[in-house]
Design a protein around this motif. Sequence first.
Motif, short mmCIF file in Angstrom:
data_model
loop_
_atom_site.label_atom_id
_atom_site.label_comp_id
_atom_site.label_asym_id
_atom_site.label_seq_id
_atom_site.Cartn_x
_atom_site.Cartn_y
_atom_site.Cartn_z
N ALA A 20 12.34 5.29 4.08
CA ALA A 20 11.60 4.96 5.08
C ALA A 20 10.49 6.03 5.35
O ALA A 20 9.35 5.72 5.56
CB ALA A 20 12.42 4.57 6.28
N THR A 21 10.97 7.27 5.22
CA THR A 21 10.07 8.60 5.55
C THR A 21 8.98 8.35 4.54
O THR A 21 7.71 8.70 4.86
CB THR A 21 11.01 9.74 5.26
N SER A 22 9.39 8.19 3.12
CA SER A 22 8.30 8.31 2.14
C SER A 22 7.34 6.99 2.32
O SER A 22 6.12 7.32 2.30
CB SER A 22 8.79 7.97 0.68
N TYR A 23 7.81 5.98 2.87
CA TYR A 23 6.80 4.76 3.00
C TYR A 23 6.00 5.19 4.22
O TYR A 23 4.76 4.73 4.20
CB TYR A 23 7.73 3.51 3.23
N ALA A 24 6.34 5.83 5.14
CA ALA A 24 5.79 5.93 6.40
C ALA A 24 4.76 6.82 6.06
O ALA A 24 3.44 6.86 6.48
CB ALA A 24 6.64 6.42 7.53
N LEU A 25 4.86 7.85 5.42
CA LEU A 25 3.99 9.13 5.19
C LEU A 25 2.92 8.57 4.20
O LEU A 25 1.67 9.11 4.49
CB LEU A 25 4.83 10.27 4.39
N ARG A 26 3.07 7.47 3.45
CA ARG A 26 2.08 6.91 2.61
C ARG A 26 1.42 5.90 3.17
O ARG A 26 0.55 5.34 3.03
CB ARG A 26 2.60 6.40 1.17
N GLY A 27 1.85 5.61 4.42
CA GLY A 27 1.23 4.26 5.17
C GLY A 27 1.42 3.26 4.77
O GLY A 27 0.75 2.41 5.01
N VAL A 28 2.24 3.07 3.89
CA VAL A 28 2.54 1.48 3.27
C VAL A 28 3.62 0.52 3.83
O VAL A 28 3.68 -0.57 3.72
CB VAL A 28 2.68 1.65 1.78
N GLY A 30 6.28 0.33 7.63
CA GLY A 30 6.81 1.01 8.87
C GLY A 30 5.53 0.58 10.09
O GLY A 30 4.24 0.23 9.71
N SER A 31 5.85 0.78 11.47
CA SER A 31 5.17 0.42 12.28
C SER A 31 4.11 1.53 12.49
O SER A 31 4.21 2.55 12.12
CB SER A 31 5.83 0.51 13.76
N PRO A 32 3.02 1.28 13.00
CA PRO A 32 1.92 2.36 13.38
C PRO A 32 2.41 3.42 13.83
O PRO A 32 2.23 4.65 13.85
CB PRO A 32 1.07 1.55 14.20
N ALA A 33 3.53 3.50 15.09
CA ALA A 33 3.91 4.41 15.86
C ALA A 33 4.81 5.27 14.69
O ALA A 33 4.82 6.50 15.00
CB ALA A 33 4.91 3.84 16.85
N THR A 34 5.43 4.54 13.89
CA THR A 34 6.63 5.37 13.05
C THR A 34 5.60 6.15 12.10
O THR A 34 5.86 7.22 11.78
CB THR A 34 7.25 4.38 12.35
N ILE A 35 4.57 5.64 11.43
CA ILE A 35 3.78 6.15 10.78
C ILE A 35 2.91 7.44 11.08
O ILE A 35 3.02 8.40 10.71
CB ILE A 35 2.46 5.28 10.06
N LEU A 36 2.69 7.20 12.44
CA LEU A 36 1.82 8.43 13.25
C LEU A 36 3.04 9.46 13.24
O LEU A 36 2.47 10.68 13.35
CB LEU A 36 1.31 7.82 14.58
N ARG A 37 4.17 9.04 13.98
CA ARG A 37 5.34 10.25 14.25
C ARG A 37 5.54 11.07 12.92
O ARG A 37 5.67 12.15 12.99
CB ARG A 37 6.32 9.42 14.65
N VAL A 38 5.93 10.52 11.78
CA VAL A 38 6.26 10.93 10.54
C VAL A 38 5.09 11.90 10.17
O VAL A 38 5.37 13.03 9.84
CB VAL A 38 6.59 9.95 9.57
N ARG A 39 3.69 11.44 10.14
CA ARG A 39 2.73 12.47 9.78
C ARG A 39 2.55 13.54 10.74
O ARG A 39 2.33 14.66 10.29
CB ARG A 39 1.46 11.41 9.82
N GLN A 40 2.94 13.36 12.02
CA GLN A 40 2.65 14.39 13.00
C GLN A 40 4.03 15.46 12.62
O GLN A 40 3.75 16.68 12.48
CB GLN A 40 2.79 13.86 14.19
N ARG A 88 -6.43 6.62 3.07
CA ARG A 88 -5.72 5.58 3.70
C ARG A 88 -4.82 4.93 2.91
O ARG A 88 -3.85 4.17 3.38
CB ARG A 88 -6.75 4.83 4.56
N HIS A 89 -4.86 4.78 1.42
CA HIS A 89 -4.14 4.23 0.78
C HIS A 89 -3.05 5.14 -0.14
O HIS A 89 -2.39 4.56 -0.89
CB HIS A 89 -5.03 3.45 -0.32
N GLY A 90 -3.11 6.51 0.61
CA GLY A 90 -1.95 7.28 -0.01
C GLY A 90 -2.52 7.73 -1.22
O GLY A 90 -1.65 8.38 -2.30
N ARG A 91 -3.85 7.86 -1.71
CA ARG A 91 -4.31 8.44 -2.83
C ARG A 91 -5.11 9.50 -2.50
O ARG A 91 -5.76 9.84 -1.51
CB ARG A 91 -5.13 7.30 -3.64
N TYR A 92 -5.15 10.71 -3.53
CA TYR A 92 -5.90 11.84 -3.22
C TYR A 92 -6.84 11.83 -4.06
O TYR A 92 -6.73 11.92 -5.53
CB TYR A 92 -5.03 12.88 -3.06
N ALA A 93 -8.15 12.13 -3.70
CA ALA A 93 -9.19 12.18 -4.76
C ALA A 93 -9.52 13.68 -5.10
O ALA A 93 -9.48 14.70 -4.57
CB ALA A 93 -10.59 11.93 -3.98
#
Length: 329
Positions: A20-28, A30-40, A88-93
């Motif tokens: 769940a942490t990995s999914y939230a970190l990549r934004g793919v 989880g809820s928007p609140a969870t994604i934001l909390r994990v990234r913070q 935004r898609h969890g990819r790094y240029a």
Amino acid sequence: MSRRRTLQDLADAAGLSLAATSYALRGVRGSPATILRVRQLADELGYTVDPIARALASGRTGSVGVSGSLRDLWQQDLSVMLTQALRRHGRYAMIADADADPSQERTIVEQFVAQRVDGAVVSPVDPSAAYWRLLDPAVAVVAIGDALTSRPGTGSVLFDNRYGVHTALAHLASFGHRRVGLLAPALTSTPGRPAEVLAVEVAGRLGLDLVAVAAPAATAEAVAVAAALLSDPARPTAVFCLSDSLAFAAYRAARDVGVRIPDELSVIGYDDHQLAGLVDPGLTTMAWDEDAIVDAAVGQLVGLLRDEAPGAPTFRPVLVVRGSTASPR
């Protein structure tokens, strides 16, 4: 020295499972609140993704090569927009500058291969070159502007250059211009570029005497080339530039040789860069929908990574008329 923070540390802090942490970190997921909390929490803990661990676990590096000629102002902006969309898609240029040079572009392709990128989004200098086949078929590749004709399975976001070139030259012809200069980046070394080829064809149909000149992609370096064209006793009464960067060079060259725009010289560009409306007089140019182009390119890349079939949406530019074009004296 403090130890490197792990995904488990982040999961413990967030009170979530590793998945769940990995999914939230990549934004793919989880809820928007969870994604934001994990990234913070990741920022607070100083957690960063270990690219080697990611590659070993998934077979992918998470990196995407982005290649273009970055001394061109419009391509600079496009590269930034692509970087943001990929993030935004969890990819790094990994941005690389081809500098309007096919040999440099080949080196970049070789670097992408060595760095095991998952994909590449490219604005090709020479879309017909054989070196594009160096990228493994498993690598997702999307070309912006022109199709990579030598690499099957590549996604494309195409530009309707036939319409764009015809519209620009027809605009000049409607004012009565008959001798028109063409400033094109690296004209002689990129035979696969349809826009330059089309300009010669379209000019012939419109009855225009087209004087084609190769110019460096960078604005400052192109000034001398444009000045030489405008200093000729038989100079053209209008200049069509295949990028706004070259159009800005034509502005400076006209000022240097004492030619007034648009009274003595009409100038038309091909990008509608954000500076086009700020120069004086405003630059007449062909405008692209950059947001839609970026969305289409990144959407195709993500689809290819999911083994979806490539597409080839086509974008048509819009003529934006400002004060840089008028009837010749």
